[in-house]
Design an enzyme around this catalytic site. Structure first.
Site, short mmCIF file in Angstrom:
data_model
loop_
_atom_site.label_atom_id
_atom_site.label_comp_id
_atom_site.label_asym_id
_atom_site.label_seq_id
_atom_site.Cartn_x
_atom_site.Cartn_y
_atom_site.Cartn_z
N HIS A 1 49.41 51.57 36.95
CA HIS A 1 50.43 51.79 37.99
C HIS A 1 51.51 50.73 37.84
CE1 HIS A 1 48.30 48.48 39.79
NE2 HIS A 1 47.17 49.18 39.77
N HIS B 1 50.68 47.12 36.93
CA HIS B 1 50.38 46.90 35.51
C HIS B 1 51.69 46.81 34.72
CE1 HIS B 1 46.42 48.89 36.53
NE2 HIS B 1 46.01 47.82 35.88
N GLN C 1 47.78 38.24 40.07
CA GLN C 1 47.27 37.36 41.13
C GLN C 1 46.55 38.13 42.24
OE1 GLN C 1 50.78 35.17 41.98
NE2 GLN C 1 49.93 33.25 41.22
N LYS C 2 46.67 39.47 42.23
CA LYS C 2 45.96 40.22 43.27
C LYS C 2 44.46 39.94 43.17
CE LYS C 2 44.85 44.76 43.61
NZ LYS C 2 43.46 44.67 44.05
#
Ligand code: PAF
Length: 284
Positions: free
Chosen positions: A33, A36, A147-148
Site C-alpha cells: 500500500h 510501502h 516506524q509503525k
C-alpha cells in the site's frame, strides 16, 4: 524488473554488484500500500540497486487463521514495484527460506516478549529469524523499515548492532490516512464500520500525546488515558504502554536518562484483525 524465485537466482543477481554498489532492501510480506511506496521512494534515490522481498513469513504468525487470512495480492504488488523503479524482487517460497531440517531461530531477548511480543508469542523470534536470513542472502547496504512497527524496528536495529551485521537500518515515518489511521495491509480485512472503529487507536495515542504536551509526566497516567478510550469500543485492547524509545522498556519518569524520549504504543484486536500503532511523546 527481475523476479528472483529462489536463493540461487538471488545469489546470481547479487553477485553482479561489487562492494562499492549501494544495494537497498525493502523487506515486505506483500499486500503493498501507500506506506510501502514511501519506503521505496525514500530508498530509490539513495541506492544503485533497489531490491524488494515479498515473503509471508510463516514463522512470525502464532495463529494459523491469521496466516491464512493475510492478504495476498502478488500481481498488484509486482505492478506497483515496477512503477516504483524497483530493480529486482526476491520471492522465496517457504521451502526456499526454510529447507527441511531448519531449526535455528533468533532470540529477541526480554524486549521481544513484551507489548507486541506478549500479544503475539513467538512473533519477534520469527521476524528476526527471517530478517537475518534476508540480510544474509540479499547483503544490502541499507534496509528500510517503517516506524509503525516501532518494536520491530527497535529489535532489528539492536540485532544489527549486537551481531555486527554490515548494513545500515533506515527508519521511515508512519504514513497515515487523512483521518489518522495508519496504513496497514491488515486494514483491508476490516469492514467499513470496522475501518471507522479502528480510529480509536490513533485517538488514544493522540490523547496521550496531548496530555504529555500539557505536562503529564506519569507514564501510568498516560497509559490509563489510552485505556479509557477502549471502554466503549468494540476493539479489544491488547496493550497500551509508554516506553523509553532508546531501551524499549516501560517508561519510568525518575529513571529515564537525559536524551531518552518516550513513545506511546497500542495494540488491539478488532473484527479478528490485530492492529497496532504508536506515536512519539518527546523527552520527559
Ligand atoms: O514488517 C513486515 O512486513 C515483516 O515483519 C517483515 C519485516 C517483512 C519480516 O517478515
Amino acid at each position: 524488473m527481475e523476479l528472483l524465485n529462489n536463493h540461487a537466482e538471488l545469489r546470481t543477481w547479487r553477485q553482479q554488484f561489487s562492494s562499492d554498489h549501494k544495494v537497498g532492501l525493502v523487506p515486505t510480506m506483500g499486500a503493498l500500500h501507500k506506506a510501502h511506496a514511501t519506503l521505496f521512494l525514500t530508498a530509490r534515490p539513495a541506492c544503485d540497486q533497489l531490491l524488494a522481498s515479498v515473503f509471508i513469513n510463516p514463522l512470525q504468525f502464532e495463529r494459523t487463521d491469521d496466516l491464512k487470512a493475510y492478504p495476498r495480492t502478488l500481481e498488484e504488488d509486482l505492478e506497483m514495484l515496477e512503477n516504483l523503479g524497483v530493480d529486482a524482487v526476491y520471492l522465496p517460497t517457504p521451502e526456499d527460506m526454510y529447507p527441511a531440517g531448519f531449526a535455528t531461530s533468533i532470540d529477541p531477548g526480554e524486549s521481544g516478549v513484551q507489548f507486541e511480543g506478549a500479544a503475539r508469542p513467538g512473533h519477534f523470534a520469527g521476524v528476526l529469524t527471517v530478517v537475518l536470513k534476508l540480510f544474509q542472502r540479499c547483503r544490502p547496504t541499507t534496509a528500510y523499515f517503517g516506524q509503525k512497527d516501532a518494536q520491530q524496528l527497535f529489535l532489528v536495529q539492536r540485532m544489527v548492532r549486537d551481531l555486527d551485521l554490515p548494513l545500515t537500518v533506515q527508519a521511515c515515518p508512519t504514513l497515515r490516512e487523512d483521518d489518522g489511521l495508519a496504513f496497514s495491509s491488515r486494514n483491508a480485512r476490516l469492514s467499513a464500520a470496522g475501518r471507522q472503529q479502528a480510529l480509536v487507536l490513533h485517538r488514544a495515542l493522540t490523547i496521550a500525546q496531548d496530555a504529555f504536551q500539557a505536562g503529564e509526566r506519569d507514564p501510568r497516567h498516560l497509559e490509563a488515558k489510552m485505556r479509557e478510550c477502549f471502554t466503549d469500543s468494540p476493539a479489544k485492547l491488547a496493550y497500551a504502554d509508554v516506553v523509553d524509545e532508546i531501551t524499549f522498556k516501560s517508561a519510568n519518569a525518575s529513571e529515564t536518562p537525559a536524551g531518552h524520549a518516550w513513545r506511546a504504543l497500542i495494540g488491539a484486536r478488532l473484527e479478528g484483525v490485530h492492529l497496532l500503532d504508536n506515536l512519539p511523546l518527546g523527552n520527559p
